[in-house]
Motif scaffolding. Sequence first.
Motif, PDB file in Angstrom:
ATOM      1  N   SER A  93       0.845  -1.189   0.000  1.00 11.07           N
ATOM      2  CA  SER A  93       0.000   0.000   0.000  1.00 11.07           C
ATOM      3  C   SER A  93       0.884   1.244   0.000  1.00 11.07           C
ATOM      4  CB  SER A  93      -0.911   0.013   1.232  1.00 11.07           C
ATOM      5  OG  SER A  93      -1.562   1.262   1.325  1.00 11.07           O
ATOM      6  N   LEU A  94       0.848   1.987  -1.106  1.00 13.34           N
ATOM      7  CA  LEU A  94       1.659   3.194  -1.190  1.00 13.34           C
ATOM      8  C   LEU A  94       1.159   4.251  -0.213  1.00 13.34           C
ATOM      9  CD1 LEU A  94       2.211   3.492  -5.037  1.00 13.34           C
ATOM     10  CD2 LEU A  94       3.773   2.620  -3.312  1.00 13.34           C
ATOM     11  N   ASP A  95      -0.145   4.274   0.052  1.00 18.37           N
ATOM     12  CA  ASP A  95      -0.689   5.233   1.014  1.00 18.37           C
ATOM     13  C   ASP A  95      -0.111   4.995   2.404  1.00 18.37           C
ATOM     14  OD1 ASP A  95      -2.246   6.579  -0.816  1.00 18.37           O
ATOM     15  OD2 ASP A  95      -3.993   5.312  -0.486  1.00 18.37           O
ATOM     16  N   LYS A  96      -0.005   3.723   2.800  1.00 10.57           N
ATOM     17  CA  LYS A  96       0.558   3.413   4.110  1.00 10.57           C
ATOM     18  C   LYS A  96       2.065   3.656   4.129  1.00 10.57           C
ATOM     19  CE  LYS A  96      -2.897   0.100   5.598  1.00 10.57           C
ATOM     20  NZ  LYS A  96      -3.168  -1.293   5.964  1.00 10.57           N
ATOM     21  N   MET A  97       2.711   3.449   2.996  1.00  7.69           N
ATOM     22  CA  MET A  97       4.160   3.583   2.943  1.00  7.69           C
ATOM     23  C   MET A  97       4.594   5.049   3.128  1.00  7.69           C
ATOM     24  SD  MET A  97       6.829   2.262   0.064  1.00  7.69           S
ATOM     25  CE  MET A  97       6.842   3.646  -1.046  1.00  7.69           C
ATOM     26  N   VAL A  98       3.916   5.970   2.478  1.00  3.00           N
ATOM     27  CA  VAL A  98       4.335   7.371   2.573  1.00  3.00           C
ATOM     28  C   VAL A  98       3.609   8.118   3.683  1.00  3.00           C
ATOM     29  CG1 VAL A  98       5.090   7.558   0.191  1.00  3.00           C
ATOM     30  CG2 VAL A  98       2.744   8.117   0.744  1.00  3.00           C
ATOM     31  N   GLY A  99       2.586   7.521   4.260  1.00  6.64           N
ATOM     32  CA  GLY A  99       1.889   8.135   5.386  1.00  6.64           C
ATOM     33  C   GLY A  99       1.321   9.490   5.050  1.00  6.64           C
ATOM     34  N   LEU A 100       1.515  10.427   5.948  1.00  2.63           N
ATOM     35  CA  LEU A 100       0.971  11.775   5.751  1.00  2.63           C
ATOM     36  C   LEU A 100       1.880  12.654   4.900  1.00  2.63           C
ATOM     37  CD1 LEU A 100      -0.512  12.617   9.253  1.00  2.63           C
ATOM     38  CD2 LEU A 100      -1.747  12.219   7.138  1.00  2.63           C
ATOM     39  N   HIS A 101       3.004  12.116   4.440  1.00  2.89           N
ATOM     40  CA  HIS A 101       3.923  12.934   3.655  1.00  2.89           C
ATOM     41  C   HIS A 101       3.281  13.439   2.365  1.00  2.89           C
ATOM     42  CE1 HIS A 101       7.259  12.306   6.309  1.00  2.89           C
ATOM     43  NE2 HIS A 101       7.143  10.992   6.207  1.00  2.89           N
ATOM     44  N   GLN A 102       2.402  12.639   1.770  1.00  2.00           N
ATOM     45  CA  GLN A 102       1.754  13.085   0.537  1.00  2.00           C
ATOM     46  C   GLN A 102       0.822  14.262   0.799  1.00  2.00           C
ATOM     47  OE1 GLN A 102      -0.371   9.764  -1.063  1.00  2.00           O
ATOM     48  NE2 GLN A 102      -1.719   9.553   0.690  1.00  2.00           N
ATOM     49  N   GLN A 103       0.102  14.242   1.929  1.00  3.05           N
ATOM     50  CA  GLN A 103      -0.748  15.382   2.277  1.00  3.05           C
ATOM     51  C   GLN A 103       0.102  16.606   2.606  1.00  3.05           C
ATOM     52  OE1 GLN A 103      -1.601  12.350   3.810  1.00  3.05           O
ATOM     53  NE2 GLN A 103      -3.732  12.010   3.296  1.00  3.05           N
ATOM     54  N   ALA A 104       1.225  16.383   3.293  1.00  2.34           N
ATOM     55  CA  ALA A 104       2.110  17.502   3.634  1.00  2.34           C
ATOM     56  C   ALA A 104       2.636  18.159   2.364  1.00  2.34           C
ATOM     57  CB  ALA A 104       3.268  17.010   4.496  1.00  2.34           C
ATOM     58  N   LEU A 105       2.985  17.354   1.379  1.00  2.00           N
ATOM     59  CA  LEU A 105       3.475  17.884   0.114  1.00  2.00           C
ATOM     60  C   LEU A 105       2.398  18.722  -0.571  1.00  2.00           C
ATOM     61  CD1 LEU A 105       6.202  17.520  -1.314  1.00  2.00           C
ATOM     62  CD2 LEU A 105       5.149  15.736  -2.670  1.00  2.00           C
ATOM     63  N   LYS A 106       1.169  18.250  -0.544  1.00  6.50           N
ATOM     64  CA  LYS A 106       0.055  18.990  -1.159  1.00  6.50           C
ATOM     65  C   LYS A 106      -0.177  20.314  -0.440  1.00  6.50           C
ATOM     66  CE  LYS A 106      -4.080  19.496  -3.264  1.00  6.50           C
ATOM     67  NZ  LYS A 106      -4.168  20.927  -3.420  1.00  6.50           N
ATOM     68  N   VAL A 107      -0.179  20.303   0.888  1.00  8.53           N
ATOM     69  CA  VAL A 107      -0.404  21.526   1.658  1.00  8.53           C
ATOM     70  C   VAL A 107       0.733  22.508   1.417  1.00  8.53           C
ATOM     71  CG1 VAL A 107      -0.611  22.496   3.978  1.00  8.53           C
ATOM     72  CG2 VAL A 107      -1.820  20.398   3.411  1.00  8.53           C
ATOM     73  N   ARG A 108       1.961  22.016   1.395  1.00 12.66           N
ATOM     74  CA  ARG A 108       3.107  22.899   1.150  1.00 12.66           C
ATOM     75  C   ARG A 108       3.037  23.512  -0.242  1.00 12.66           C
ATOM     76  NH1 ARG A 108       6.132  22.280   5.524  1.00 12.66           N
ATOM     77  NH2 ARG A 108       6.406  20.244   6.478  1.00 12.66           N
ATOM     78  N   ASN A 109       2.621  22.728  -1.237  1.00 16.19           N
ATOM     79  CA  ASN A 109       2.457  23.249  -2.593  1.00 16.19           C
ATOM     80  C   ASN A 109       1.376  24.331  -2.633  1.00 16.19           C
ATOM     81  OD1 ASN A 109       2.939  23.118  -5.547  1.00 16.19           O
ATOM     82  ND2 ASN A 109       0.815  22.439  -5.544  1.00 16.19           N
ATOM     83  N   ASP A 110       0.250  24.065  -2.000  1.00 20.09           N
ATOM     84  CA  ASP A 110      -0.838  25.051  -1.966  1.00 20.09           C
ATOM     85  C   ASP A 110      -0.389  26.332  -1.274  1.00 20.09           C
ATOM     86  OD1 ASP A 110      -2.416  23.202  -3.237  1.00 20.09           O
ATOM     87  OD2 ASP A 110      -3.631  22.714  -1.474  1.00 20.09           O
ATOM     88  N   ARG A 111       0.384  26.188  -0.207  1.00 16.18           N
ATOM     89  CA  ARG A 111       0.860  27.365   0.531  1.00 16.18           C
ATOM     90  C   ARG A 111       1.792  28.199  -0.344  1.00 16.18           C
ATOM     91  NH1 ARG A 111       4.756  28.542   5.234  1.00 16.18           N
ATOM     92  NH2 ARG A 111       3.817  30.464   5.999  1.00 16.18           N
ATOM     93  N   MET A 112       2.668  27.542  -1.090  1.00 16.27           N
ATOM     94  CA  MET A 112       3.565  28.282  -1.971  1.00 16.27           C
ATOM     95  C   MET A 112       2.786  29.023  -3.059  1.00 16.27           C
ATOM     96  SD  MET A 112       6.780  25.622  -2.206  1.00 16.27           S
ATOM     97  CE  MET A 112       7.559  26.493  -3.529  1.00 16.27           C
ATOM     98  N   GLU A 113       1.701  28.436  -3.552  1.00 17.57           N
ATOM     99  CA  GLU A 113       0.865  29.112  -4.542  1.00 17.57           C
ATOM    100  C   GLU A 113       0.199  30.358  -3.948  1.00 17.57           C
ATOM    101  OE1 GLU A 113      -1.919  26.559  -6.521  1.00 17.57           O
ATOM    102  OE2 GLU A 113      -0.343  25.201  -7.192  1.00 17.57           O
ATOM    103  N   VAL A 114      -0.277  30.252  -2.711  1.00 20.52           N
ATOM    104  CA  VAL A 114      -0.911  31.399  -2.053  1.00 20.52           C
ATOM    105  C   VAL A 114       0.103  32.513  -1.831  1.00 20.52           C
ATOM    106  CG1 VAL A 114      -2.004  32.174   0.096  1.00 20.52           C
ATOM    107  CG2 VAL A 114      -2.771  30.076  -0.991  1.00 20.52           C
ATOM    108  N   ILE A 115       1.296  32.152  -1.358  1.00 18.45           N
ATOM    109  CA  ILE A 115       2.329  33.156  -1.105  1.00 18.45           C
ATOM    110  C   ILE A 115       2.770  33.813  -2.409  1.00 18.45           C
ATOM    111  CG2 ILE A 115       4.682  33.527  -0.265  1.00 18.45           C
ATOM    112  CD1 ILE A 115       4.128  31.279   1.789  1.00 18.45           C
ATOM    113  N   SER A 116       2.892  33.026  -3.477  1.00 16.73           N
ATOM    114  CA  SER A 116       3.281  33.632  -4.760  1.00 16.73           C
ATOM    115  C   SER A 116       2.190  34.571  -5.261  1.00 16.73           C
ATOM    116  CB  SER A 116       3.599  32.555  -5.801  1.00 16.73           C
ATOM    117  OG  SER A 116       2.458  31.806  -6.131  1.00 16.73           O
ATOM    118  N   GLY A 117       0.932  34.254  -4.959  1.00 18.49           N
ATOM    119  CA  GLY A 117      -0.159  35.176  -5.289  1.00 18.49           C
ATOM    120  C   GLY A 117      -0.048  36.476  -4.509  1.00 18.49           C
TER     121      GLY A 117
END
Length: 136
Positions: free
Chosen positions: A4-28
Amino acid sequence: MAISLDKMVGLHQQALKVRNDRMEVISGNLANANTPGYKARDIDFQKAMRTAQSGQASLTQSSMVTTHNNHIKGTSKLQTEAEFRIPNQPDTGDGNTVDVQNERNKFLDAGMRYETSLMLINGKFSGMKKALSPGQ
C-alpha cells in the motif's frame, strides 16, 4: 502481499500537497504586492495537517460528472483554506497588507520544507526499492 503506497508514505503526501498550496498562495501575495486593497493570505500548515490526520472534513468528493456507469469516479482530495494574514506593517494608505520581504522569506521557507518532504518520500521509495531488489 500487496504494498500500500498510502501506508508507505503516510501523511507525507498530504504535507506535500499543503506545502504546494501554501507556496501558490504566497506567490499570489507577491504578485499582488502593488495591488491597492489586496489582503495577504496564508495557509495554516499545522491546522491543515491536523485536519488531514483526523480524516474529518479534509477529504471531499470531487465534483466530476460521469455520463456512463463505466466512467472513473471522482477521487477525494485534500482541501486547504487560505486565510487572511494579520499584517506586520502599518497601512501604507492603499489598503494593501503584503510585506514583500516577509512574503519572500515565507516563500523560501516553504520551498525548503517542500524539498524536505520530497526527500522524505524519495527515501521511503528508495528503501522499498532496495528491499524488493533481488540479492539484497
